[in-house]
Design a protein around this motif. Sequence first.
Motif, mmCIF file in Angstrom:
data_model
loop_
_atom_site.group_PDB
_atom_site.id
_atom_site.type_symbol
_atom_site.label_atom_id
_atom_site.label_comp_id
_atom_site.label_asym_id
_atom_site.label_seq_id
_atom_site.Cartn_x
_atom_site.Cartn_y
_atom_site.Cartn_z
ATOM 1 N N SER A 128 -5.698 -22.614 -35.989
ATOM 2 C CA SER A 128 -5.052 -23.919 -36.106
ATOM 3 C C SER A 128 -5.830 -24.924 -35.271
ATOM 4 O O SER A 128 -6.899 -24.617 -34.722
ATOM 5 N N LYS A 129 -5.308 -26.149 -35.148
ATOM 6 C CA LYS A 129 -5.967 -27.178 -34.347
ATOM 7 C C LYS A 129 -6.250 -26.645 -32.947
ATOM 8 O O LYS A 129 -5.391 -26.019 -32.330
ATOM 9 N N GLY A 130 -7.445 -26.911 -32.468
ATOM 10 C CA GLY A 130 -7.845 -26.450 -31.149
ATOM 11 C C GLY A 130 -8.595 -25.138 -31.161
ATOM 12 O O GLY A 130 -9.247 -24.787 -30.179
ATOM 13 N N SER A 131 -8.525 -24.401 -32.268
ATOM 14 C CA SER A 131 -9.226 -23.121 -32.357
ATOM 15 C C SER A 131 -10.731 -23.346 -32.487
ATOM 16 O O SER A 131 -11.178 -24.343 -33.058
ATOM 17 N N SER A 132 -11.499 -22.407 -31.976
ATOM 18 C CA SER A 132 -12.949 -22.435 -32.145
ATOM 19 C C SER A 132 -13.316 -21.607 -33.368
ATOM 20 O O SER A 132 -13.037 -20.406 -33.417
ATOM 21 N N LEU A 133 -13.956 -22.236 -34.345
ATOM 22 C CA LEU A 133 -14.336 -21.499 -35.550
ATOM 23 C C LEU A 133 -15.473 -20.515 -35.264
ATOM 24 O O LEU A 133 -15.590 -19.496 -35.933
ATOM 25 N N ILE A 134 -16.311 -20.820 -34.273
ATOM 26 C CA ILE A 134 -17.360 -19.866 -33.891
ATOM 27 C C ILE A 134 -16.724 -18.599 -33.331
ATOM 28 O O ILE A 134 -17.063 -17.483 -33.728
ATOM 29 N N GLU A 135 -15.790 -18.775 -32.386
ATOM 30 C CA GLU A 135 -15.125 -17.607 -31.806
ATOM 31 C C GLU A 135 -14.337 -16.842 -32.862
ATOM 32 O O GLU A 135 -14.297 -15.607 -32.839
ATOM 33 N N ALA A 136 -13.721 -17.565 -33.793
ATOM 34 C CA ALA A 136 -12.962 -16.900 -34.847
ATOM 35 C C ALA A 136 -13.882 -16.054 -35.730
ATOM 36 O O ALA A 136 -13.561 -14.909 -36.075
ATOM 37 N N LEU A 137 -15.031 -16.611 -36.084
ATOM 38 C CA LEU A 137 -15.973 -15.867 -36.917
ATOM 39 C C LEU A 137 -16.455 -14.608 -36.212
ATOM 40 O O LEU A 137 -16.674 -13.567 -36.831
ATOM 41 N N LEU A 138 -16.613 -14.692 -34.891
ATOM 42 C CA LEU A 138 -17.120 -13.553 -34.129
ATOM 43 C C LEU A 138 -16.038 -12.537 -33.780
ATOM 44 O O LEU A 138 -16.296 -11.331 -33.782
ATOM 45 N N ASP A 139 -14.824 -13.016 -33.482
ATOM 46 C CA ASP A 139 -13.832 -12.129 -32.860
ATOM 47 C C ASP A 139 -12.492 -12.023 -33.585
ATOM 48 O O ASP A 139 -11.695 -11.149 -33.241
ATOM 49 N N ASN A 140 -12.210 -12.914 -34.531
ATOM 50 C CA ASN A 140 -10.907 -12.891 -35.190
ATOM 51 C C ASN A 140 -10.926 -11.862 -36.321
ATOM 52 O O ASN A 140 -11.523 -12.082 -37.375
ATOM 53 N N ALA A 141 -10.265 -10.737 -36.092
ATOM 54 C CA ALA A 141 -10.316 -9.638 -37.059
ATOM 55 C C ALA A 141 -9.729 -10.042 -38.402
ATOM 56 O O ALA A 141 -10.232 -9.625 -39.467
#
Length: 256
Positions: free
Chosen positions: A131-144
């Motif tokens: 959601s707002k405030g999330s890092s898309l880089i971190e999500a791509l790397l770590d969000n299962a």
Amino acid sequence: MAEGFGAVLKKWRGLRRMSQMELALEAGVSARHLSFLESGRARPSRGMVLRLSEELQLPGGAQNQMLTAAGLAPAYASRDLDDAELAPLRQAAEQMLAAHEPLPAMVIDRHWRLLDLNRPMALMLGGAGISKGSSLIEALLDNAALRDALDNLQEVERHSLARLRTELAHFGADPVLERAMARLQAHAAAHAVPQEGVLPAVIPARYRMAGQVLAFFSTITQFGGTGDLAMSELRIEMLFPADNSTREAMEAMARS
């Protein structure tokens, strides 16, 4: 200790892979004078700093760095995004997000942090807790959940890595982007697949959503004509369907 102007100029000239002669010719000065600027034997005027910055294609933050290193006032301010002066730009971004529905669109900053998104994008990313405030880089790397939803994860990682390289070359140095690039490089190396033949015209990201695979390619828009650092670094990313089934699915979702 802050770097002097000559050191900053030399660093950026090296990043842009320009010799003293090449930069001097482009900027309309003598190579001797440019050498004196880099060695500290001459001090630049504000006009000279801005001229060299233009020829080196420096982003606003780097231009400020060059100016302050020369003992001059910066050219760009970095306002809070809620500043009243930025209202026309915020409104433009909001209009673009709304007008793009029923297709997904979002606003991200230089570190791929999600600043705003329209309803279709919120629907797509919400299932992964983004959601707002999330890092898309971190999500791509770590969000299962996101990684599992990407049907062509390795391809998305490779193209994200290429995009990070381009952005890092533009900004010159950025610890956040550098760390993300190092991690993506490790992922890409572990799953390296030789490219065969000519690349297709459209290379989409494919998301598994609601029992179907939705394929999108994207366009990225930036603000022109702004003297604000924060707004100049924003990206408005709009997703478009890569096939008819995706377009039909998004239109159906909008009607439901």
